[in-house]
Design an enzyme around this catalytic site. Structure first.
Site, PDB file in Angstrom:
ATOM      1  CE  LYS A  61      -2.162  -8.220  -1.346  1.00 37.03           C
ATOM      2  NZ  LYS A  61      -0.789  -8.483  -0.869  1.00 37.03           N
ATOM      3  CB  THR A  68      -6.883 -22.396 -10.261  1.00 35.93           C
ATOM      4  OG1 THR A  68      -7.272 -22.875 -11.554  1.00 35.93           O
ATOM      5  CG2 THR A  68      -5.435 -21.945 -10.316  1.00 35.93           C
ATOM      6  N   GLY A 167       0.777  -1.154   5.540  1.00 34.11           N
ATOM      7  CA  GLY A 167       0.885   0.262   5.198  1.00 34.11           C
ATOM      8  C   GLY A 167       1.686   1.097   6.170  1.00 34.11           C
ATOM      9  CB  VAL A 168       2.758   0.633   9.712  1.00 35.07           C
ATOM     10  CG1 VAL A 168       3.851   1.180  10.617  1.00 35.07           C
ATOM     11  CG2 VAL A 168       1.398   0.865  10.346  1.00 35.07           C
ATOM     12  CB  ALA A 170       7.876   2.071   3.006  1.00 31.90           C
ATOM     13  N   GLY A 172       3.498   5.169   4.589  1.00 29.97           N
ATOM     14  CA  GLY A 172       3.016   6.367   5.270  1.00 29.97           C
ATOM     15  C   GLY A 172       2.081   6.152   6.435  1.00 29.97           C
ATOM     16  NE  ARG A 192       7.982  -0.679   0.619  1.00 25.69           N
ATOM     17  CZ  ARG A 192       7.260   0.168  -0.105  1.00 25.69           C
ATOM     18  NH1 ARG A 192       7.843   0.896  -1.057  1.00 25.69           N
ATOM     19  NH2 ARG A 192       5.966   0.307   0.120  1.00 25.69           N
TER      20      ARG A 192
END
EC number: 4.1.1.23
Length: 213
Positions: A61, A68, A167-168, A170, A172, A192
């Site tokens: 990210k 930089t 987001g799938v 842990a 939800g 996770r």
């Protein structure tokens, strides 16, 4: 059908490589982030790629000034097949990474809206503009949330680019809520729910089968 990307956010080299060995037949790509790379060094990316022969994306990210960003991209893309950047820092910072990636034939993936609840505070209000910017810059893909399927759909329609969606599991997010939004160019990220399970191989197989329905 969308592809499966494992988010490998573990801290131990041996554990990471064991998980990769276990799941490599069921995942299409692997995403590594700061937790693993800061613990083990950037060469872990090369080790993972050698072990599984799958695309490895560095989820750093990146969000700095162009000079930089360029340095970070050069170090990272020596090994990784692609790198995730933030778009909110502006076009010039994203372009700096794109310039490096283009020379190396690597990918740049840009964040529009993240999957955690806090993303609605500051990222969500500008996510549509970021999606427009991603389309303008012709980045290789964007990040949009599976935890908010309606936003995933809106962002994908604006950007008209491949999506990798976290987001799938842990967090939800549910595959059945997003499957009709995605196509074969998109990736569903699961972390996770796979690597913290008692049997990562079986979990990866389960998620792959769900995506293949």
């Amino acid at each position: 059908m969308p592809k499966l990307m494992l988010a490998l956010d573990v801290l131990d080299r041996d554990r990471a490589l064991k998980i990769v060995e276990d799941v490599k037949d069921y995942v299409d790509a692997i995403k590594v982030g700061y937790p693993l790379v800061l613990s083990t060094g950037t060469e872990i990316i090369k080790e993972i790629k050698k072990l599984c022969n799958k695309e490895v994306i560095a989820d750093f990210k990146v969000a700095d000034i162009p000079a930089t960003n360029e340095k970070i991209a050069k170090i990272t893309l020596k090994y990784a097949d692609g790198i995730i950047v933030h778009g909110f820092v502006g076009e010039d910072s994203v372009k700096a990474v794109q310039d490096v990636a283009k020379k190396l034939n690597k990918k740049v993936i840009m964040v529009t809206e993240m999957s955690h609840p806090g993303a609605v505070q500051f990222l969500q209000p500008i996510a549509d503009k970021l999606s427009e910017m991603a389309k303008k810059l012709k980045v290789d893909a964007i990040v949009a949330p599976s935890t908010r399927p309606e936003r995933l759909k809106e962002i994908k329609e604006i950007a008209e680019l491949p999506v990798i969606t976290p987001g799938v599991g842990a967090q939800g997010g549910k595959i059945e809520d997003i499957l009709n939004i995605l196509d074969e160019n998109d990736y569903v990220i699961v972390g996770r729910a796979i690597y913290q399970s008692q049997n990562p191989k079986e979990e990866a197989k389960k998620y792959k089968e769900m995506l293949n329905k």
